[in-house]
Write a protein that holds these residues in place. Structure first.
Motif, PDB file in Angstrom:
ATOM      1  N   LEU A   9       0.191  -8.140  -3.199  1.00  0.00           N
ATOM      2  CA  LEU A   9       0.015  -7.834  -4.612  1.00  0.00           C
ATOM      3  C   LEU A   9      -1.297  -8.417  -5.124  1.00  0.00           C
ATOM      4  N   PRO A  10      -1.827  -7.858  -6.218  1.00  0.00           N
ATOM      5  CA  PRO A  10      -3.054  -8.419  -6.798  1.00  0.00           C
ATOM      6  C   PRO A  10      -2.855  -9.881  -7.203  1.00  0.00           C
ATOM      7  N   ALA A  11      -3.936 -10.631  -7.201  1.00  0.00           N
ATOM      8  CA  ALA A  11      -3.883 -12.046  -7.578  1.00  0.00           C
ATOM      9  C   ALA A  11      -3.264 -12.205  -8.968  1.00  0.00           C
ATOM     10  N   GLY A  12      -2.386 -13.181  -9.087  1.00  0.00           N
ATOM     11  CA  GLY A  12      -1.750 -13.472 -10.365  1.00  0.00           C
ATOM     12  C   GLY A  12      -0.548 -12.599 -10.682  1.00  0.00           C
ATOM     13  N   ARG A  13      -0.227 -11.652  -9.832  1.00  0.00           N
ATOM     14  CA  ARG A  13       0.923 -10.769 -10.050  1.00  0.00           C
ATOM     15  C   ARG A  13       2.058 -11.213  -9.142  1.00  0.00           C
ATOM     16  N   ASP A  14       3.289 -10.866  -9.520  1.00  0.00           N
ATOM     17  CA  ASP A  14       4.422 -11.259  -8.688  1.00  0.00           C
ATOM     18  C   ASP A  14       5.455 -10.144  -8.610  1.00  0.00           C
ATOM     19  N   SER A  15       6.430 -10.377  -7.773  1.00  0.00           N
ATOM     20  CA  SER A  15       7.444  -9.350  -7.539  1.00  0.00           C
ATOM     21  C   SER A  15       8.336  -9.124  -8.759  1.00  0.00           C
ATOM     22  N   SER A  16       8.487 -10.111  -9.613  1.00  0.00           N
ATOM     23  CA  SER A  16       9.272  -9.910 -10.840  1.00  0.00           C
ATOM     24  C   SER A  16       8.610  -8.857 -11.717  1.00  0.00           C
ATOM     25  N   GLU A  17       7.313  -8.942 -11.838  1.00  0.00           N
ATOM     26  CA  GLU A  17       6.562  -7.961 -12.622  1.00  0.00           C
ATOM     27  C   GLU A  17       6.650  -6.580 -11.967  1.00  0.00           C
ATOM     28  N   LEU A  18       6.529  -6.548 -10.659  1.00  0.00           N
ATOM     29  CA  LEU A  18       6.583  -5.284  -9.917  1.00  0.00           C
ATOM     30  C   LEU A  18       7.923  -4.590 -10.096  1.00  0.00           C
ATOM     31  N   ALA A  61      12.839   4.831   1.316  1.00  0.00           N
ATOM     32  CA  ALA A  61      12.986   3.586   0.557  1.00  0.00           C
ATOM     33  C   ALA A  61      11.708   2.752   0.647  1.00  0.00           C
ATOM     34  N   CYS A  62      11.162   2.627   1.841  1.00  0.00           N
ATOM     35  CA  CYS A  62       9.919   1.860   2.020  1.00  0.00           C
ATOM     36  C   CYS A  62       8.748   2.549   1.329  1.00  0.00           C
ATOM     37  N   ALA A  63       8.720   3.873   1.343  1.00  0.00           N
ATOM     38  CA  ALA A  63       7.656   4.614   0.672  1.00  0.00           C
ATOM     39  C   ALA A  63       7.711   4.389  -0.840  1.00  0.00           C
ATOM     40  N   ARG A  64       8.899   4.291  -1.401  1.00  0.00           N
ATOM     41  CA  ARG A  64       9.034   4.038  -2.841  1.00  0.00           C
ATOM     42  C   ARG A  64       8.510   2.652  -3.209  1.00  0.00           C
ATOM     43  N   ILE A  65       8.808   1.673  -2.379  1.00  0.00           N
ATOM     44  CA  ILE A  65       8.287   0.326  -2.630  1.00  0.00           C
ATOM     45  C   ILE A  65       6.762   0.339  -2.512  1.00  0.00           C
ATOM     46  N   ALA A  66       6.241   1.044  -1.509  1.00  0.00           N
ATOM     47  CA  ALA A  66       4.790   1.135  -1.328  1.00  0.00           C
ATOM     48  C   ALA A  66       4.131   1.785  -2.545  1.00  0.00           C
ATOM     49  N   ARG A  67       4.759   2.800  -3.125  1.00  0.00           N
ATOM     50  CA  ARG A  67       4.192   3.444  -4.313  1.00  0.00           C
ATOM     51  C   ARG A  67       4.152   2.476  -5.499  1.00  0.00           C
ATOM     52  N   LEU A  68       5.172   1.627  -5.625  1.00  0.00           N
ATOM     53  CA  LEU A  68       5.154   0.622  -6.693  1.00  0.00           C
ATOM     54  C   LEU A  68       3.983  -0.344  -6.515  1.00  0.00           C
ATOM     55  N   VAL A  69       3.786  -0.803  -5.282  1.00  0.00           N
ATOM     56  CA  VAL A  69       2.691  -1.736  -4.999  1.00  0.00           C
ATOM     57  C   VAL A  69       1.351  -1.049  -5.258  1.00  0.00           C
ATOM     58  N   ASP A  70       1.196   0.189  -4.778  1.00  0.00           N
ATOM     59  CA  ASP A  70      -0.046   0.936  -5.017  1.00  0.00           C
ATOM     60  C   ASP A  70      -0.301   1.108  -6.509  1.00  0.00           C
ATOM     61  N   GLY A  71       0.757   1.380  -7.258  1.00  0.00           N
ATOM     62  CA  GLY A  71       0.618   1.544  -8.705  1.00  0.00           C
ATOM     63  C   GLY A  71       0.154   0.271  -9.388  1.00  0.00           C
ATOM     64  N   MET A  72       0.647  -0.877  -8.916  1.00  0.00           N
ATOM     65  CA  MET A  72       0.217  -2.148  -9.504  1.00  0.00           C
ATOM     66  C   MET A  72      -1.267  -2.366  -9.225  1.00  0.00           C
ATOM     67  N   TRP A  73      -1.711  -2.079  -8.004  1.00  0.00           N
ATOM     68  CA  TRP A  73      -3.129  -2.225  -7.668  1.00  0.00           C
ATOM     69  C   TRP A  73      -3.972  -1.264  -8.506  1.00  0.00           C
ATOM     70  N   ALA A  74      -3.488  -0.050  -8.733  1.00  0.00           N
ATOM     71  CA  ALA A  74      -4.244   0.934  -9.509  1.00  0.00           C
ATOM     72  C   ALA A  74      -4.422   0.454 -10.957  1.00  0.00           C
ATOM     73  N   ARG A  75      -3.394  -0.169 -11.529  1.00  0.00           N
ATOM     74  CA  ARG A  75      -3.490  -0.652 -12.906  1.00  0.00           C
ATOM     75  C   ARG A  75      -4.471  -1.815 -13.016  1.00  0.00           C
ATOM     76  N   VAL A  76      -4.569  -2.625 -11.986  1.00  0.00           N
ATOM     77  CA  VAL A  76      -5.456  -3.796 -12.009  1.00  0.00           C
ATOM     78  C   VAL A  76      -6.900  -3.375 -11.758  1.00  0.00           C
ATOM     79  N   CYS A  77      -7.096  -2.424 -10.861  1.00  0.00           N
ATOM     80  CA  CYS A  77      -8.454  -2.044 -10.440  1.00  0.00           C
ATOM     81  C   CYS A  77      -9.128  -1.048 -11.372  1.00  0.00           C
ATOM     82  N   CYS A  78      -8.383  -0.368 -12.204  1.00  0.00           N
ATOM     83  CA  CYS A  78      -8.998   0.692 -13.035  1.00  0.00           C
ATOM     84  C   CYS A  78      -8.979   0.349 -14.504  1.00  0.00           C
TER      85      CYS A  78
END
Length: 78
Positions: A9-18, A61-78
């Motif tokens: 996850l991006p720095a400063g982010r955690d699984s609770s937020e995800l 199930a793993c793909a859904r978790i991966a999409r959540l992680v990708d979405g968090m990175w997209a929100r931080v990077c853009c």
């Protein structure tokens, strides 16, 4: 019965937020790792149960978790 995942996850982010409100919209039911830690620090771990779905659904199930992680990175990077 349980699968522990360490997420990148991006720095400063955690699984609770995800796993906030987004998890239910993605059909994911997992527990943030902080619930199992002695302190209240941010962690990038989740615990998911695999006992309620058939083995052939694990890839999705793993793909859904991966999409959540990708979405968090997209929100931080853009």
């Amino acid at each position: 019965m349980f699968l522990w995942l360490t997420l990148c996850l991006p720095a400063g982010r955690d699984s609770s937020e995800l796993l906030g409100k987004q998890e239910m919209g993605n059909g994911i039911l997992a527990i943030p790792g902080v619930a199992f830690m002695p302190g209240n620090e941010k962690v990038c771990h989740i615990r998911a149960s695999y006992s309620l779905i058939p083995e052939e659904d694990m890839d999705e199930a793993c793909a859904r978790i991966a999409r959540l992680v990708d979405g968090m990175w997209a929100r931080v990077c853009c």
